[in-house]
Design a protein around this motif. Structure first.
Motif, PDB file in Angstrom:
ATOM      1  N   LEU A 108      11.292 -65.439  47.330  1.00 28.19           N
ATOM      2  CA  LEU A 108      11.070 -64.650  48.244  1.00 28.19           C
ATOM      3  C   LEU A 108       9.909 -63.317  48.086  1.00 28.19           C
ATOM      4  CD1 LEU A 108      14.773 -63.692  49.653  1.00 28.19           C
ATOM      5  CD2 LEU A 108      12.839 -64.970  50.945  1.00 28.19           C
ATOM      6  N   HIS A 109      10.087 -62.910  46.937  1.00 30.46           N
ATOM      7  CA  HIS A 109       8.976 -62.093  46.388  1.00 30.46           C
ATOM      8  C   HIS A 109       7.584 -62.675  46.216  1.00 30.46           C
ATOM      9  CE1 HIS A 109      11.319 -58.554  45.003  1.00 30.46           C
ATOM     10  NE2 HIS A 109      12.032 -59.141  44.609  1.00 30.46           N
ATOM     11  N   ALA A 110       7.467 -63.856  45.588  1.00 33.96           N
ATOM     12  CA  ALA A 110       6.221 -64.637  45.724  1.00 33.96           C
ATOM     13  C   ALA A 110       5.605 -65.162  46.681  1.00 33.96           C
ATOM     14  CB  ALA A 110       6.546 -65.924  44.510  1.00 33.96           C
ATOM     15  N   THR A 111       6.512 -65.471  47.991  1.00 40.17           N
ATOM     16  CA  THR A 111       5.768 -66.054  49.060  1.00 40.17           C
ATOM     17  C   THR A 111       5.646 -64.780  50.178  1.00 40.17           C
ATOM     18  OG1 THR A 111       8.020 -66.505  49.989  1.00 40.17           O
ATOM     19  CG2 THR A 111       6.765 -68.206  48.712  1.00 40.17           C
ATOM     20  N   ALA A 112       5.977 -63.656  50.033  1.00 35.74           N
ATOM     21  CA  ALA A 112       5.941 -62.555  51.000  1.00 35.74           C
ATOM     22  C   ALA A 112       4.378 -62.294  51.038  1.00 35.74           C
ATOM     23  CB  ALA A 112       6.668 -61.488  50.661  1.00 35.74           C
ATOM     24  N   GLY A 113       3.852 -62.017  52.212  1.00 33.64           N
ATOM     25  CA  GLY A 113       2.460 -61.760  52.501  1.00 33.64           C
ATOM     26  C   GLY A 113       2.093 -60.475  51.638  1.00 33.64           C
ATOM     27  N   SER A 114       2.886 -59.227  51.733  1.00 32.39           N
ATOM     28  CA  SER A 114       2.767 -58.294  51.221  1.00 32.39           C
ATOM     29  C   SER A 114       4.044 -57.720  50.415  1.00 32.39           C
ATOM     30  CB  SER A 114       2.008 -57.222  51.957  1.00 32.39           C
ATOM     31  OG  SER A 114       3.070 -56.918  53.207  1.00 32.39           O
ATOM     32  N   TYR A 115       3.911 -56.499  49.814  1.00 37.51           N
ATOM     33  CA  TYR A 115       5.019 -55.786  49.535  1.00 37.51           C
ATOM     34  C   TYR A 115       5.840 -55.328  50.649  1.00 37.51           C
ATOM     35  CZ  TYR A 115       8.096 -53.172  46.319  1.00 37.51           C
ATOM     36  OH  TYR A 115       8.855 -52.301  45.682  1.00 37.51           O
ATOM     37  N   ALA A 116       5.533 -54.867  51.591  1.00 44.30           N
ATOM     38  CA  ALA A 116       6.058 -54.233  52.831  1.00 44.30           C
ATOM     39  C   ALA A 116       6.902 -55.114  53.453  1.00 44.30           C
ATOM     40  CB  ALA A 116       5.065 -53.484  53.622  1.00 44.30           C
ATOM     41  N   ALA A 117       6.318 -56.429  53.584  1.00 43.57           N
ATOM     42  CA  ALA A 117       6.659 -57.515  54.264  1.00 43.57           C
ATOM     43  C   ALA A 117       7.719 -58.427  53.522  1.00 43.57           C
ATOM     44  CB  ALA A 117       5.400 -58.762  54.452  1.00 43.57           C
ATOM     45  N   THR A 118       8.331 -58.120  52.429  1.00 39.80           N
ATOM     46  CA  THR A 118       9.268 -58.569  51.508  1.00 39.80           C
ATOM     47  C   THR A 118      10.568 -58.596  52.282  1.00 39.80           C
ATOM     48  OG1 THR A 118       8.436 -57.940  49.582  1.00 39.80           O
ATOM     49  CG2 THR A 118      10.464 -58.808  49.541  1.00 39.80           C
ATOM     50  N   ASP A 119      11.387 -59.616  52.538  1.00 39.97           N
ATOM     51  CA  ASP A 119      12.557 -59.500  53.211  1.00 39.97           C
ATOM     52  C   ASP A 119      13.745 -59.041  52.107  1.00 39.97           C
ATOM     53  OD1 ASP A 119      14.830 -60.022  54.693  1.00 39.97           O
ATOM     54  OD2 ASP A 119      14.498 -62.288  55.036  1.00 39.97           O
ATOM     55  N   TRP A 120      13.735 -57.793  52.155  1.00 39.29           N
ATOM     56  CA  TRP A 120      14.776 -57.153  51.361  1.00 39.29           C
ATOM     57  C   TRP A 120      16.113 -57.368  51.858  1.00 39.29           C
ATOM     58  CZ3 TRP A 120      13.100 -55.772  46.489  1.00 39.29           C
ATOM     59  CH2 TRP A 120      11.804 -55.461  46.587  1.00 39.29           C
ATOM     60  N   PRO A 121      16.496 -57.243  52.823  1.00 37.72           N
ATOM     61  CA  PRO A 121      17.873 -57.638  53.039  1.00 37.72           C
ATOM     62  C   PRO A 121      18.369 -58.929  52.845  1.00 37.72           C
ATOM     63  CG  PRO A 121      16.884 -56.651  54.943  1.00 37.72           C
ATOM     64  CD  PRO A 121      15.680 -56.978  54.031  1.00 37.72           C
ATOM     65  N   GLN A 122      17.539 -60.059  53.126  1.00 38.20           N
ATOM     66  CA  GLN A 122      17.758 -61.473  52.355  1.00 38.20           C
ATOM     67  C   GLN A 122      18.020 -61.341  50.867  1.00 38.20           C
ATOM     68  OE1 GLN A 122      18.996 -63.977  53.869  1.00 38.20           O
ATOM     69  NE2 GLN A 122      18.565 -65.647  52.310  1.00 38.20           N
ATOM     70  N   ILE A 123      17.173 -60.479  50.352  1.00 36.95           N
ATOM     71  CA  ILE A 123      17.477 -60.439  48.738  1.00 36.95           C
ATOM     72  C   ILE A 123      18.712 -59.794  48.271  1.00 36.95           C
ATOM     73  CG2 ILE A 123      16.443 -59.216  46.673  1.00 36.95           C
ATOM     74  CD1 ILE A 123      13.511 -59.636  47.821  1.00 36.95           C
TER      75      ILE A 123
END
Length: 401
Positions: A279-294
């Motif tokens: 999830l970290h590596a495939t996010a388009g940007s830091y802001a776009a990271t899916d934190w709830p899923q993490i």
């Protein structure tokens, strides 16, 4: 060499000494006579002869000497030489003997096979250096006292040793990915060794989901290597790393392996960590990271592996999903966990969350606490910079990690 010599010496301390003496002998003999055609066989035979000499002098196994003597060209007596095709991985499996306690076999293997220093192993296990040194010593003594056979396991014996082997490879990578001490952030030699072992292990046991998960985790994490420090060697946080410079081939392979591990339905701690890394590596940007899923994946990981370090990382994810106040509340639950007493990431994380909340004096106190504990120069420089920021102005917002 160590495995072959230990089978003769039946004592790890003696085997280590004989291996070192063989290297010293090689420095003299090879300088004089040239490097032999098979240097590994020469070194192994020399170490085994030295072990036999010691046993003769001690008159411990005089009656059994004929059974111990082998022709010099015989380097291994494994009954199943193809069970583990790689010499280094074979030795890891050999050291991870199930008769030893899990932590003892992992620590012993890291120390003897992987060359990780005892203080660094202690940090990985969140214990003091004397405690870890005592564990390694006790493991050696148990091998000697119980006469545990020191031999390469057969194929049928590999599954019962797999979890310990996975732990060894993971901790070896972790020690290289962020060196516990020293000037540089990364020890490339340890990272490359761990990646090699993980690949060979995957080739040996391709249907094991946790083997896939481990290789995926290592690939996805190491894909960021080139961007973790700047041209001057200063730490660059995940938020500010140049994602276009990440190793996209490694990310693609790692993400595919992570998905394959999940599809088996037998999801363990390495597959879960690989999913988080994906999830970290495939996010388009830091802001776009899916934190709830993490956060949800960390919940599953905590259930499978109730480690205080996992809980700390979950608190960081919570702070990104729900805000720094929520992150601090999650950290409060770890405040009384003595296992994190010497772990500099705990006060460093608290400092970052307090900084984000504008509580500069409290943040400065936590940064100072982290600086007392950190031994890596690159991380120390980063923390000193952050301390200067909160003392002067408290500027900026980004997460530490």
């Amino acid at each position: 060499m160590l495995a072959a010599t230990a089978r003769v010496a039946r004592d790890l301390d003696l085997a280590e000494e004989c291996v070192q003496e063989a290297y010293l002998a090689a420095l003299d003999a090879w300088a004089r006579d040239g490097v032999p055609t098979k240097p590994g066989a020469w070194l192994t035979a020399t170490a085994k002869r030295k072990a036999l000499d010691v046993l003769r002098r001690q008159q411990v196994l005089r009656a059994k000497m004929p059974l111990l003597v082998e022709p010099e060209e015989v380097v291994t007596d494994s009954p199943d030489p193809d069970a583990v095709p790689d010499d280094r991985l074979r030795l890891v499996f050999t050291c991870c003997h199930p008769a030893l306690a899990p932590e003892a076999r992992v620590a012993l293997t890291l120390r003897l096979v992987c060359g990780v220093a005892t203080p660094d192993i202690a940090r990985a296990f969140l214990v003091t250096e004397p405690t870890m040194a005592a564990r390694v010593t006790r493991a050696k003594k148990k091998i000697a006292a119980a006469r545990i056979p020191y031999r390469v396991p057969e194929a049928s014996e590999l599954p019962e040793r797999l979890d310990a082997v996975l732990t060894v490879v993971h901790l070896l990578f972790t020690t290289g990915h962020t060196a516990p001490s020293g000037a540089g952030l990364v020890r490339v030699d340890l990272v490359e060794r761990a990646l090699h072992l993980a690949r060979v292990l995957h080739g040996l046991m391709p249907d094991e989901p946790e083997v896939r998960g481990l290789l995926a985790l290592l690939l996805l994490t190491d894909a960021r290597r080139a961007t973790r420090v700047d041209a001057d060697g200063r730490l660059v946080l995940l938020e500010h790393q140049d994602r276009s410079a990440w190793d996209q081939a490694a990310i693609g392979e790692g993400a595919r392996l992570a998905v394959e591990a999940f599809r088996t339905g037998r999801v363990g701690r390495y597959a879960l960590q690989a999913a988080i890394a994906a999830l970290h590596a495939t996010a388009g940007s830091y802001a776009a990271t899916d934190w709830p899923q993490i956060v949800r994946l960390y919940d599953q990981l905590l259930a499978a592996w109730p480690s205080p370090v996992v809980a700390l990382n979950r608190a960081i994810a919570v702070s990104m999903a729900d805000g720094p106040e929520a992150g601090l509340a999650a950290l409060d639950a770890l405040a009384d966990d003595g296992r994190l007493a010497g772990y500099h990431y705990l006060p460093a994380t608290r400092a970052d969350l307090l900084r984000r909340l504008g509580r500069r004096e409290e943040a400065a106190r936590e940064y100072r606490a982290a600086l007392v504990l950190v031994d890596n120069d690159t991380e120390r420089e980063f923390l000193e910079g952050r301390l200067g920021e909160v003392v002067d102005s408290g500027a900026g917002r980004s997460s530490y990690g």
